[in-house]
Design a protein around this motif. Structure first.
Motif, PDB file in Angstrom:
ATOM      1  N   GLN A   1       0.758  -1.451  -0.051  1.00 57.90           N
ATOM      2  CA  GLN A   1      -0.231   0.085  -0.046  1.00 57.90           C
ATOM      3  C   GLN A   1       0.775   1.222  -0.134  1.00 57.90           C
ATOM      4  OE1 GLN A   1      -3.748   0.321   0.191  1.00 57.90           O
ATOM      5  NE2 GLN A   1      -2.875   2.059  -0.191  1.00 57.90           N
ATOM      6  N   LYS A   2       1.305   1.278   1.508  1.00 57.37           N
ATOM      7  CA  LYS A   2       2.307   2.625   1.450  1.00 57.37           C
ATOM      8  C   LYS A   2       3.871   2.968   0.346  1.00 57.37           C
ATOM      9  CE  LYS A   2       5.550   0.868   4.324  1.00 57.37           C
ATOM     10  NZ  LYS A   2       5.965   0.209   5.583  1.00 57.37           N
ATOM     11  N   ASP A   3       4.532   1.768  -0.137  1.00 50.79           N
ATOM     12  CA  ASP A   3       5.107   1.551  -1.317  1.00 50.79           C
ATOM     13  C   ASP A   3       4.828   1.918  -2.625  1.00 50.79           C
ATOM     14  OD1 ASP A   3       6.951   1.192   0.780  1.00 50.79           O
ATOM     15  OD2 ASP A   3       6.568  -0.986   0.628  1.00 50.79           O
ATOM     16  N   ALA A   4       3.405   0.911  -2.804  1.00 52.56           N
ATOM     17  CA  ALA A   4       3.209   2.007  -3.881  1.00 52.56           C
ATOM     18  C   ALA A   4       1.508   2.203  -4.427  1.00 52.56           C
ATOM     19  CB  ALA A   4       3.353   0.463  -5.074  1.00 52.56           C
ATOM     20  N   ILE A   5       0.778   1.785  -4.301  1.00 51.70           N
ATOM     21  CA  ILE A   5      -0.675   2.151  -3.942  1.00 51.70           C
ATOM     22  C   ILE A   5      -0.569   3.543  -3.651  1.00 51.70           C
ATOM     23  CG2 ILE A   5      -3.301   1.805  -3.698  1.00 51.70           C
ATOM     24  CD1 ILE A   5      -2.291  -0.847  -3.717  1.00 51.70           C
ATOM     25  N   ASP A   6      -0.090   4.096  -2.383  1.00 55.33           N
ATOM     26  CA  ASP A   6      -0.432   5.301  -1.741  1.00 55.33           C
ATOM     27  C   ASP A   6       0.317   6.483  -2.892  1.00 55.33           C
ATOM     28  OD1 ASP A   6      -1.915   4.132   0.058  1.00 55.33           O
ATOM     29  OD2 ASP A   6       0.217   4.747   1.906  1.00 55.33           O
ATOM     30  N   HIS A   7       1.006   6.058  -3.639  1.00 56.39           N
ATOM     31  CA  HIS A   7       1.704   6.761  -4.519  1.00 56.39           C
ATOM     32  C   HIS A   7       1.450   7.433  -5.979  1.00 56.39           C
ATOM     33  CE1 HIS A   7       5.484   7.132  -2.276  1.00 56.39           C
ATOM     34  NE2 HIS A   7       5.666   6.201  -1.710  1.00 56.39           N
ATOM     35  N   LYS A   8       0.360   6.727  -6.086  1.00 56.17           N
ATOM     36  CA  LYS A   8      -1.072   6.929  -7.144  1.00 56.17           C
ATOM     37  C   LYS A   8      -0.321   6.210  -8.663  1.00 56.17           C
ATOM     38  CE  LYS A   8      -4.262   9.574  -5.032  1.00 56.17           C
ATOM     39  NZ  LYS A   8      -4.452   8.582  -3.680  1.00 56.17           N
ATOM     40  N   PRO A   9       0.862   5.626  -8.620  1.00 57.84           N
ATOM     41  CA  PRO A   9       1.358   4.770 -10.254  1.00 57.84           C
ATOM     42  C   PRO A   9      -0.013   3.857 -11.636  1.00 57.84           C
ATOM     43  CG  PRO A   9       1.808   2.968  -9.087  1.00 57.84           C
ATOM     44  CD  PRO A   9       1.252   4.187  -7.728  1.00 57.84           C
ATOM     45  N   ASP A  10       0.447   4.549 -12.244  1.00 56.68           N
ATOM     46  CA  ASP A  10       0.397   4.202 -13.736  1.00 56.68           C
ATOM     47  C   ASP A  10      -0.200   2.429 -14.034  1.00 56.68           C
ATOM     48  OD1 ASP A  10      -1.327   6.705 -14.444  1.00 56.68           O
ATOM     49  OD2 ASP A  10       0.866   7.294 -15.942  1.00 56.68           O
ATOM     50  N   LEU A  11       1.299   2.411 -13.415  1.00 63.08           N
ATOM     51  CA  LEU A  11       2.335   1.783 -13.613  1.00 63.08           C
ATOM     52  C   LEU A  11       3.007   0.296 -12.103  1.00 63.08           C
ATOM     53  CD1 LEU A  11       2.821  -1.333 -15.652  1.00 63.08           C
ATOM     54  CD2 LEU A  11       4.850  -0.590 -15.621  1.00 63.08           C
ATOM     55  N   VAL A  12       2.348  -1.004 -11.397  1.00 63.31           N
ATOM     56  CA  VAL A  12       3.379  -0.675 -10.545  1.00 63.31           C
ATOM     57  C   VAL A  12       4.072  -2.904 -11.006  1.00 63.31           C
ATOM     58  CG1 VAL A  12       1.654  -2.324  -9.517  1.00 63.31           C
ATOM     59  CG2 VAL A  12       3.591  -1.767  -8.336  1.00 63.31           C
ATOM     60  N   MET A  13       4.801  -3.000 -10.838  1.00 68.32           N
ATOM     61  CA  MET A  13       5.923  -4.405 -10.603  1.00 68.32           C
ATOM     62  C   MET A  13       6.148  -5.257  -9.847  1.00 68.32           C
ATOM     63  SD  MET A  13       8.478  -3.323 -14.023  1.00 68.32           S
ATOM     64  CE  MET A  13       8.022  -2.450 -15.753  1.00 68.32           C
ATOM     65  N   ILE A  14       5.605  -6.045 -10.212  1.00 70.76           N
ATOM     66  CA  ILE A  14       6.111  -7.182  -8.417  1.00 70.76           C
ATOM     67  C   ILE A  14       7.522  -8.154  -9.195  1.00 70.76           C
ATOM     68  CG2 ILE A  14       4.629  -8.915  -6.908  1.00 70.76           C
ATOM     69  CD1 ILE A  14       2.338  -6.472  -7.570  1.00 70.76           C
ATOM     70  N   ASN A  15       8.157  -7.804  -8.612  1.00 71.31           N
ATOM     71  CA  ASN A  15       9.466  -9.197  -8.586  1.00 71.31           C
ATOM     72  C   ASN A  15       9.599  -9.591  -7.259  1.00 71.31           C
ATOM     73  OD1 ASN A  15      13.064  -9.168  -8.989  1.00 71.31           O
ATOM     74  ND2 ASN A  15      11.662 -10.371 -10.317  1.00 71.31           N
ATOM     75  N   VAL A  16       9.119 -10.847  -6.935  1.00 68.15           N
ATOM     76  CA  VAL A  16       9.344 -11.404  -5.437  1.00 68.15           C
ATOM     77  C   VAL A  16       9.245 -12.905  -5.732  1.00 68.15           C
ATOM     78  CG1 VAL A  16       7.888  -9.382  -4.499  1.00 68.15           C
ATOM     79  CG2 VAL A  16       7.217 -11.570  -5.103  1.00 68.15           C
ATOM     80  N   GLY A  17      10.361 -13.212  -4.943  1.00 63.56           N
ATOM     81  CA  GLY A  17      10.874 -14.677  -4.775  1.00 63.56           C
ATOM     82  C   GLY A  17      11.893 -15.636  -4.798  1.00 63.56           C
ATOM     83  N   VAL A  18      13.107 -14.393  -4.556  1.00 62.77           N
ATOM     84  CA  VAL A  18      14.345 -15.458  -4.445  1.00 62.77           C
ATOM     85  C   VAL A  18      14.888 -15.171  -3.073  1.00 62.77           C
ATOM     86  CG1 VAL A  18      16.438 -14.634  -4.476  1.00 62.77           C
ATOM     87  CG2 VAL A  18      15.400 -14.252  -6.775  1.00 62.77           C
ATOM     88  N   ASN A  19      14.067 -14.413  -2.909  1.00 61.04           N
ATOM     89  CA  ASN A  19      14.481 -14.336  -1.365  1.00 61.04           C
ATOM     90  C   ASN A  19      13.202 -15.310  -0.003  1.00 61.04           C
ATOM     91  OD1 ASN A  19      16.425 -13.009  -0.711  1.00 61.04           O
ATOM     92  ND2 ASN A  19      15.061 -10.787  -0.252  1.00 61.04           N
ATOM     93  N   ASP A  20      11.816 -15.131  -1.072  1.00 60.92           N
ATOM     94  CA  ASP A  20      11.224 -16.261  -0.394  1.00 60.92           C
ATOM     95  C   ASP A  20      11.579 -17.472  -0.512  1.00 60.92           C
ATOM     96  OD1 ASP A  20       9.022 -14.427   0.269  1.00 60.92           O
ATOM     97  OD2 ASP A  20       8.490 -14.505  -2.013  1.00 60.92           O
TER      98      ASP A  20
END
Length: 166
Positions: A1-20
């Motif tokens: 929410q605070k890292d992306a959505i609250d900034h109201k971007p047009d596009l968000v890229m999600i890159n997760v999994g390595v540390n998981d």
């Protein structure tokens, strides 16, 4: 929410999994590898799937276009237990993208292709595309940038001379 959505971007890229995945195999405090990948610091596949789905749905609800970027390899032992497990997480991410009409860009495949080709001709190596095995070096970043831009529809001729600056 605070890292992306609250900034109201047009596009968000999600890159997760390595540390998981990586944190299930490696105890960073004691510098010890666990080939079974059974450490509690890893994120189980079901939880990974749930959290990504939550992020995607939250972004889409806010009218944000979502792109899911697969995680790059963990180290450069491509047939190692971490990378075998990582393929399950990539498959889950691909499924989530399909179910939620998101663009999925596979960063893992080009890394594997380059590393595999190099190792075929020059033997096993470490850190060809990543400074410490997971964080990309300039060559790794170039592959990521090129793959993402192509995935977004930028013609190859417009990016073939791309410069990646740190």
């Amino acid at each position: 929410q605070k890292d992306a959505i609250d900034h109201k971007p047009d596009l968000v890229m999600i890159n997760v999994g390595v540390n998981d995945v990586w944190h299930a195999f490696f105890d960073f405090q004691n510098i010890q590898f666990y080939p079974q990948g059974n450490l509690p610091t890893g994120v189980p596949l079901a939880q990974y799937r749930e959290k990504i789905t939550q992020m995607v749905l939250a972004a889409k609800a806010a009218g944000i276009r979502v792109v899911l970027l697969s995680p790059t390899p963990i180290g450069e032992i491509l047939d190692g237990p971490e990378n075998r497990r990582l393929q399950e997480y990539i498959a889950a991410m691909r499924e989530i993208a399909l179910q939620n009409q998101c663009l999925f860009i596979d960063l893992n495949a080009p890394f594997r292709e380059v590393i595999g080709t190099y190792q075929k001709h020059a033997g096993k190596t470490l850190n060809l595309l990543a400074a410490d095995g997971v964080h990309p070096n300039p060559s790794g970043y170039r592959i990521m940038a090129f793959t993402i831009l192509r995935g977004l529809g930028v013609p190859t001729k417009d990016i073939e001379n791309l410069e990646v600056k740190k």
